[in-house]
Design an enzyme around this catalytic site. Structure first.
Site, PDB file in Angstrom:
ATOM      1  N   HIS A 140       0.722  -1.089  -0.198  1.00  0.00           N
ATOM      2  CA  HIS A 140       0.114  -0.020  -0.073  1.00  0.00           C
ATOM      3  C   HIS A 140       0.942   0.824   0.287  1.00  0.00           C
ATOM      4  CE1 HIS A 140      -3.477  -2.556   0.701  1.00  0.00           C
ATOM      5  NE2 HIS A 140      -3.098  -3.157   1.949  1.00  0.00           N
ATOM      6  N   SER A 261      15.057  19.505 -17.562  1.00  0.00           N
ATOM      7  CA  SER A 261      13.748  19.739 -17.302  1.00  0.00           C
ATOM      8  C   SER A 261      14.126  21.238 -17.842  1.00  0.00           C
ATOM      9  CB  SER A 261      13.428  21.034 -15.773  1.00  0.00           C
ATOM     10  OG  SER A 261      11.933  21.961 -15.734  1.00  0.00           O
TER      11      SER A 261
END
Length: 437
Positions: A140, A261
């Site tokens: 999870h 980027s």
């Protein structure tokens, strides 16, 4: 498929020229078969062997006929004398289309099989290298218990090997030809012609067909490609998670001149793995279309044809590219084993909660009672995580201060229960089971 996501060797299989070459091969081999039956005279077959199509003329004729096979045949027959009448004898368009497609799929399947094997070997190498590199397992998205990075990779090896078997079976089923005439009765072209053509092309023979090879075969192939792509997505997504700033345990390769980027020079993004995840979505979409193509009217309609011109070449090309890219990712994977160990301990020993629970049970404590003892102390430790990584064995310290726990486990025993060797004792068994020992 656009060039950005294509590799030359796969792209070459799906060019119009290569497809049309396969059509010609089918037609010429059928004529050879008829010659073996004594239907086409020997002097005629010698001239037929020299037959060639004209690509430009095909385009011109198709503007008139709106039929690619007719345009193909006319471009050949216009260049020939009376021998041209024997070409396409007793055949229907799908005899050529489906048998030619099977030949292309055999070539594409060979490339995919080789690429999948190469990736499997690359993952196996990383698995062996990091067999005992301890890290935290997560369920999870939350820290669970220790495992090893090698065990995580070995799991992938086993999955990729299953895909190798699935792909081999799918290729075998889809690489069959048919030369059985307009509705599959062989009335106009006997079975021995079909058998001869398929044998010469290295294809299986569809034991029974109507006007086409049945599309469950192609759907099986396409869903297999999509399933392989889904596994690649799962693996790529795992690396994306491990590369997150807060985790920083494993990173895809990043070249010296690479830029992550346009605005932030510090960025090192998992763009290759993200690309694989995105392309896997296309494969699944194409697989759905392939399944829609199974149900055709009566002995055949043409609703599958338009989609297959897109989905089959694109799926083969995409998966081939994805396998290549992910092999490069795995081969250049940057694994930070020190960060893995640091992350394992960042929650102050919470990952050892089950082992402590089991130790209490072994001391005679009831399971629910023992669970509550460990859980209430774990909650105290969790409350500390808002201030960053927890320093030291916080869970052991909390349990040691718990008078109820201390009745059963002393500090030395609790410390012993946080030894990670306990969690790696059967790693070798898993590796032996899949032949990576």
């Amino acid at each position: 498929m656009i060039e950005r996501y294509s590799l030359p060797e796969m792209a070459a299989i799906w060019t119009t020229a290569h497809k049309t070459d396969k059509w010609l091969q089918v037609e010429l081999l059928a004529c050879e078969g008829w010659a073996r039956e004594g239907v086409i005279p020997q002097d005629a077959i010698e001239k037929i062997r020299q037959a060639r199509y004209n690509a430009q003329r095909m385009q011109e004729i198709e503007q008139e006929t709106h039929h690619d096979i007719i345009s193909f045949l006319r471009s050949i027959q216009e260049q020939m004398g009376p021998e041209g009448r024997f070409i396409h004898l007793g055949m229907t368009s799908s005899d050529v289309l489906d048998t030619g497609l099977a030949a292309q799929l055999k070539e594409a399947g060979a490339l995919l099989s080789t690429s999948l094997a190469t990736l499997t070997d690359a993952v196996a190498k990383v698995a062996v290298q990091h067999k005992y590199t301890v890290m935290t397992g997560r369920s999870h998205g939350i820290h669970a218990e220790p495992l090893t990075f090698g065990l995580k990779m070995a799991l992938w090896v086993d999955e990729l090997r299953r895909h190798q078997k699935r792909l081999a079976e799918a290729i075998e089923q889809v690489t069959v030809g048919k030369i059985s005439g307009p509705v599959g009765t062989h009335a106009s072209v006997p079975p021995q012609i079909e058998e001869y053509v398929c044998e010469q092309m290295g294809l299986g023979v569809a034991p029974i067909s109507n006007q086409i090879v049945q599309r469950d075969r192609h759907a099986h192939f396409m869903t297999t490609l999509a399933l392989v792509g889904s596994s690649l997505e799962k693996m790529a997504q795992e690396i994306r998670h491990l590369q997150r700033t807060e985790v920083s345990e494993a990173f895809e390769p990043f070249g010296s001149g690479q830029q992550g980027s346009s605005s932030m020079p510090h960025k090192r993004n998992p763009e290759l793995c993200e690309r694989i995840c995105g392309l896997a979505r296309l494969l699944r979409g194409y697989a759905v279309t392939a399944m829609e193509n199974v149900a055709l009217w009566h002995e055949r309609d043409i609703s599958h044809s338009s989609t297959e011109r897109i989905i089959i070449p694109d799926s083969c090309t995409l998966l081939h590219y994805m396998l290549h890219i992910f092999t490069n990712v795995i081969s250049g994977l940057d694994v930070d084993s020190e960060r893995m160990l640091a992350n394992l301990h960042m929650t102050g020993g919470l990952v050892f909660s089950q082992r402590i629970l089991l130790a209490l049970i072994d001391k005679g404590v009831g399971r629910q009672e023992a669970y509550k003892m460990v859980q209430r102390n774990a909650k105290k430790v969790w409350s500390q995580t808002s201030h960053g990584a927890i320093q030291g064995p916080a869970l052991v310290e909390a349990l040691s201060s718990d008078s109820e726990v201390s009745q059963y486990l002393n500090r030395h025993e609790l410390d012993e229960l946080t030894n990670t060797d306990y969690y790696t004792k059967y790693v070798e068994t898993a590796f032996q089971r899949i032949g990576l020992a």
